[in-house]
Write a protein that holds these residues in place. Structure first.
Motif, PDB file in Angstrom:
ATOM      1  N   LEU A 179     -12.440   8.576  -2.125  1.00 37.99           N
ATOM      2  CA  LEU A 179     -12.100   7.327  -1.435  1.00 37.99           C
ATOM      3  C   LEU A 179     -12.951   7.150  -0.179  1.00 37.99           C
ATOM      4  CD1 LEU A 179      -8.223   7.016  -1.697  1.00 37.99           C
ATOM      5  CD2 LEU A 179      -9.981   5.595  -2.735  1.00 37.99           C
ATOM      6  N   ALA A 180     -13.119   8.236   0.576  1.00 36.91           N
ATOM      7  CA  ALA A 180     -13.918   8.161   1.805  1.00 36.91           C
ATOM      8  C   ALA A 180     -15.353   7.779   1.477  1.00 36.91           C
ATOM      9  CB  ALA A 180     -13.876   9.510   2.531  1.00 36.91           C
TER      10      ALA A 180
ATOM     11  N   ARG B  92     -15.511   4.074   0.614  1.00 36.56           N
ATOM     12  CA  ARG B  92     -15.394   3.244   1.812  1.00 36.56           C
ATOM     13  C   ARG B  92     -16.694   3.224   2.596  1.00 36.56           C
ATOM     14  NH1 ARG B  92     -10.040   5.562   3.266  1.00 36.56           N
ATOM     15  NH2 ARG B  92      -8.668   4.463   1.873  1.00 36.56           N
ATOM     16  N   ARG B  93     -17.337   4.393   2.682  1.00 35.77           N
ATOM     17  CA  ARG B  93     -18.584   4.463   3.443  1.00 35.77           C
ATOM     18  C   ARG B  93     -19.639   3.574   2.791  1.00 35.77           C
ATOM     19  NH1 ARG B  93     -20.071  10.422   4.548  1.00 35.77           N
ATOM     20  NH2 ARG B  93     -17.877  10.439   5.098  1.00 35.77           N
TER      21      ARG B  93
ATOM     22  N   LYS C  39     -19.130   0.878   1.119  1.00 35.77           N
ATOM     23  CA  LYS C  39     -18.801  -0.528   1.347  1.00 35.77           C
ATOM     24  C   LYS C  39     -19.283  -1.003   2.710  1.00 35.77           C
ATOM     25  CE  LYS C  39     -14.823  -1.430  -1.610  1.00 35.77           C
ATOM     26  NZ  LYS C  39     -13.371  -1.391  -1.622  1.00 35.77           N
ATOM     27  N   ARG C  40     -19.249  -0.121   3.688  1.00 41.01           N
ATOM     28  CA  ARG C  40     -19.561  -0.506   5.055  1.00 41.01           C
ATOM     29  C   ARG C  40     -21.012  -0.887   5.271  1.00 41.01           C
ATOM     30  NH1 ARG C  40     -16.540   3.691   8.730  1.00 41.01           N
ATOM     31  NH2 ARG C  40     -14.539   3.055   7.921  1.00 41.01           N
TER      32      ARG C  40
ATOM     33  N   ASN D 239      -9.116  11.967  -1.844  1.00 41.48           N
ATOM     34  CA  ASN D 239      -9.450  11.443  -0.514  1.00 41.48           C
ATOM     35  C   ASN D 239     -10.942  11.475  -0.268  1.00 41.48           C
ATOM     36  OD1 ASN D 239      -6.801  10.994  -0.043  1.00 41.48           O
ATOM     37  ND2 ASN D 239      -6.460  12.909   1.085  1.00 41.48           N
TER      38      ASN D 239
ATOM     39  N   SER E  61       0.836  -1.205   0.000  1.00 45.70           N
ATOM     40  CA  SER E  61       0.000   0.000   0.000  1.00 45.70           C
ATOM     41  C   SER E  61       0.869   1.253   0.000  1.00 45.70           C
ATOM     42  CB  SER E  61      -0.938  -0.004   1.207  1.00 45.70           C
ATOM     43  OG  SER E  61      -0.195   0.144   2.386  1.00 45.70           O
TER      44      SER E  61
END
Lengths: 501, 344
Positions: free
Chosen positions: B336-337, B340-341, B343-344, B333, B10
């Motif tokens: 990306l955030a 990710r949210r 996906k959760r 960013n 990463s």
């Protein structure tokens, strides 16, 4: 903790890593209501990072923050402010071109029919200043006031009615003794009103004057905490440095023998109207000359006149016995005079450029633009300086703006050293530098001096001047008012000369 | 100091995504791939009448003026300045060429005169910025506004028309070719190498970046910041002068009103796509050329795609905005955030 009451704010097990660097590891900090808590540590120890985590400017990797016993989420600076945690950062971040009123009401302007009501804004600004017993014309641009006043305005802006925790990051870095006392008076008032105050400074005297308790960070870990009375100065310094103090104390005793011989650099009636009255001053090889005086007494102006950064309108400058007709920084560097400015942010650093580029710049200008230093040579030079000055950086290619304050100062110092000067003029070389770096710098000054360098050190710290100088020139109101040498150099003597008695 | 963390996958990925060449290259690749689907034979390069022929060559060929101007612009922006007058410099240079050809000067002299005019314009801009301390955007605006008028007045000297001319030397430099390769590409490569040597193999680049980063600090470190700023505008003037020779010889006429219109904006965009910041302090010559290529590829693609030319500017603006968003750490960013949210 023996303390039975709940701390105002608690940081528990806080950790934080930046790419390549572990800034904080499992740090704890407890602040009680109505106490001044000094947070100490060397440059890069993690003070700034810890503060930024507390105020939401930087997210933490692990750990918990409790306010009055309740766990709180601080994700942004707005969260922190809403919880009553306010900060005044080291570098005053107000807008100098705006009026004091505008600076004070920038975030929340009082409105009337949807428009800003400047009448009420002025009243609000005055009211905020009143809490600090500060009466100034709020319609003048902030930049027209002294740094000390600007600092107080910054505090006034940070204070809300419901402020519970106030962080002061090096608030006294550019204040003189009277101004510091004024600030401390205000800090004591705030403390009495129940605010928990974090006080970061490099001046140990001030810690003992004002702090109730002390916490010490080193390399991102908490290495000691306790009431001020239980941490005497020597113990405190060895905690900060992680080593015994013999090396730090040694320089205090080692006044070099008085240098003799012809001056390398001499000013004869050098001056400029409205800037600095004409003065005589000479620097000899192997000698440290101190420049003492209050804020605004002309220390920086004297240094810049000698370096050619301010053009004189009277007198002359003599280098190696030959007069220098039209002096400029470039010419000074070429003839072996280097200068390290006081205000590193405005006049020293090239924040976007790497540590390597910052260090080599003065040597390169000395060589001229056509004779570029080879890349290997640049790297070698940078590595040498990083090692010699113990500059904390993962590598020489890091942009210098990302280093901590003290390390930036060292980079600026490294730049002037790299130009291989005969004469080195240092304007406040230890401003914003911690004890360890301070010792590094002083040891370096001594070593250079014994190698035959002539040094001029302008400083607001009398103890520092007394410790390093072979001679001291004293300034008052932009005029040289005295000079003393050898055993005559004492704190009392300097103060008496400044006072004019 | 704590030990550096060991590199991980990463970490490498982060290094790659933060490398300044990654996103512009990716953008260029995406545009090219789309072209490949839209226009069959897009990547074919043939030899027609003894010279290379094909869309890719066409893009390189057409990108040369913008890229030249952008190189000079990169240096000026490095000093925290800007040069809005480059299009007007091209107009003045073009008018001068047409006039001197009319007067019958030897063409070699005309070439030198043209470059001299570019240099003279740079001298003027540099005087306003470095000596009189006028803000660069205002200082160069003066020539930007007046330059095309000066061009028209030069045309008036011999009658006020846009006469067409022929010049084997100038046209050879612009539309001719040496062997298979168009001459202007070779000339461009020479200019690029010369400028790169000047910037990176002398200390000029460091000084420019120092002045752009913090002029007061640079001065105290012995950099003669006025001189450095001056030289940046001279370089920009000279680069624009070259672009003027190429564009004028290409159209073999002087047309001060419309030649190189908005080229200053394309040049600034090329610098910015190449990762340069208008806040100054950094010069990326190679990346600037990449930026100019992205812009030209885009322009050519829009023309080839059969979209009406009216759409050209808007589509260009959207794609440029997209490239800049890709480069912005904040925007990346945020995206990306968001992912990710989800996906959760």
């Amino acid at each position: 903790m023996a303390d039975t009451s709940t701390p105002r704010i608690e940081l528990l097990g806080v950790s934080k890593s930046f790419p390549g660097v572990r800034a904080l590891e499992n740090v704890e900090l407890r602040l009680n209501a109505g106490e001044v808590h000094a947070l100490l540590g060397e440059n890069g120890a993690g003070k700034s990072t810890l503060i930024k985590i507390m105020t939401g400017a930087v997210p933490r990797d692990a750990g918990e923050i409790r306010l009055d016993g309740r766990p709180v989420q601080i994700g942004t600076t707005a969260d922190a402010r809403a919880l009553g945690i306010s900060t005044v950062y080291q570098e005053v971040n107000l807008i100098p071109t705006m009026t004091v009123t505008k600076n004070l009401t920038l975030e929340r302007q009082p409105r009337r029919f949807g428009l800003i009501s400047w009448r009420r804004a002025r009243a609000l600004a005055r009211q905020r200043l009143k809490r600090l017993n500060l009466e100034i014309d709020t319609e003048k641009p902030l930049g027209s006031y002294s740094v000390a006043i600007q600092q107080l305005v910054a505090i006034a802006r940070a204070l809300e009615d419901d402020t519970r925790v106030l962080v002061l990051d090096e608030p006294t870095a550019s204040l003189d003794a009277t101004e510091t006392e004024l600030l401390f008076q205000i800090v004591r008032d705030l403390k009495a009103s129940g605010i928990a105050i974090v006080f970061i400074t490099h001046f140990l005297d001030q810690v003992y004057q004002i702090a109730d308790r002390i916490s010490v960070l080193r390399n991102g870990r908490l290495v000691g905490t306790g009431p001020t009375a239980e941490l005497p100065r020597l113990k405190l310094i060895s905690l900060m440095l992680g080593r015994e103090l013999g090396t730090v104390e040694a320089h205090l005793a080692s006044h070099a023998s008085l240098a003799s011989g012809e001056p390398v650099l001499a000013a004869k009636g050098l001056g400029r109207r409205r800037t600095m009255a004409p003065f005589d001053l000479s620097l000899r090889a192997g000698e440290v000359v101190g420049l003492a005086g209050l804020l605004g007494s002309g220390r920086t102006e004297t240094a810049k006149l000698l370096f050619g950064a301010i053009r004189p309108d009277s007198g002359e400058l003599v280098l190696d016995g030959k007069p220098v007709p039209h002096n400029s920084p470039r010419q000074s560097l070429r003839s072996g005079v280097a200068f390290c400015p006081e205000d590193r942010k405005a006049e020293g650093l090239l924040g976007e450029l790497s540590v390597r580029e910052n260090i080599m710049l003065a040597l390169q200008t000395k060589r001229g633009w056509l004779r570029r230093l080879g890349r290997d040579e640049q790297k070698r030079l940078a590595q040498e300086m990083i090692k010699a000055l113990a500059i904390a950086t993962p590598d020489a290619e890091k942009p210098v703006g990302q280093l901590s304050g003290g390390n930036q100062q060292k980079v600026v110092l490294a730049r002037s050293l790299a130009s291989q000067p005969k004469v080195l003029i240092l304007d406040e070389p230890t401003r914003g530098i911690d004890v360890g770096a301070h010792a590094d710098v002083v040891r370096l000054i001594r070593r250079l001096c014994s190698e035959g360098l002539a040094l001029l050190v302008a400083s607001s710290e009398l103890d520092e001047l007394v410790a390093v100088s072979d001679r001291v020139a004293v300034l008052r109101d932009r005029r040289k008012v005295g000079e003393m040498a050898g055993a005559d150099i004492t704190r009392e003597n300097i103060i008496r000369t400044i006072a004019g008695r | 100091m704590t030990a550096p963390l060991p590199p991980s996958f990463s970490g490498r990925l982060r290094e790659l995504t933060s490398h300044r060449a990654t996103w512009p290259l990716l953008a260029l690749a995406v545009i090219l791939v789309v072209d490949g689907f839209v226009a069959p034979g897009f990547f074919t390069i043939r030899i027609v009448e003894g010279r290379l022929f094909g869309s890719l060559i066409d893009i390189l060929y057409r990108a040369v003026p913008t890229a030249l101007v952008a190189l000079g612009m990169a240096v000026v922006i490095g000093t925290k300045g800007i040069d809005l007058s480059v299009g007007s410099i091209i107009a003045v240079v073009g008018a001068t060429i047409a006039w001197r050809i009319q007067e019958g000067d030897p063409h070699f002299v005309i070439l030198l005169t043209a470059l001299g005019v570019g240099l003279l314009c740079g001298l003027w801009n540099g005087f306003l910025v470095a000596v009189l301390d006028i803000q660069p955007i205002i200082a160069t605006l003066i020539l930007m506004v007046s330059g095309r008028g000066i061009g028209l007045m030069i045309n008036l000297i011999y009658g006020g028309t846009n006469p067409s001319f022929t010049s084997p030397l100038l046209q050879g430099l612009s539309v001719g070719s040496i062997g298979l390769v168009p001459t202007r590409l070779i000339v461009f490569a020479a200019v690029f190498v010369a400028l790169w040597l000047l910037i990176r193999r002398t200390a000029l680049g460091l000084f420019v970046e120092a002045v752009g980063g913090n002029a007061a600090a640079a001065d105290l470190a012995g950099v003669r910041s006025r001189l450095i700023k001056y030289s940046a505008y001279l370089i920009s003037g000279l680069c624009a002068g070259w672009a003027g020779v190429i564009l004028t010889a290409d159209t073999h006429t002087s047309d001060p009103v419309s030649v190189a219109l908005y080229i200053e904006l394309d040049a600034i965009l090329a610098v910015v796509i190449g990762g340069g910041s208008l806040a100054g302090g950094r010069i990326y010559l190679g990346m600037t050329v990449l930026g100019a290529l992205v812009i030209q590829t885009l322009t050519t693609s829009i023309l080839m795609s059969g979209l009406p030319p009216e759409y050209n500017l808007l589509v260009k603006a959207v794609v440029v905005l997209f490239v800049l968003l890709l480069q912005s750490n904040n925007a990346r960013n945020a995206v990306l955030a968001l992912v990710r949210r989800r996906k959760r």
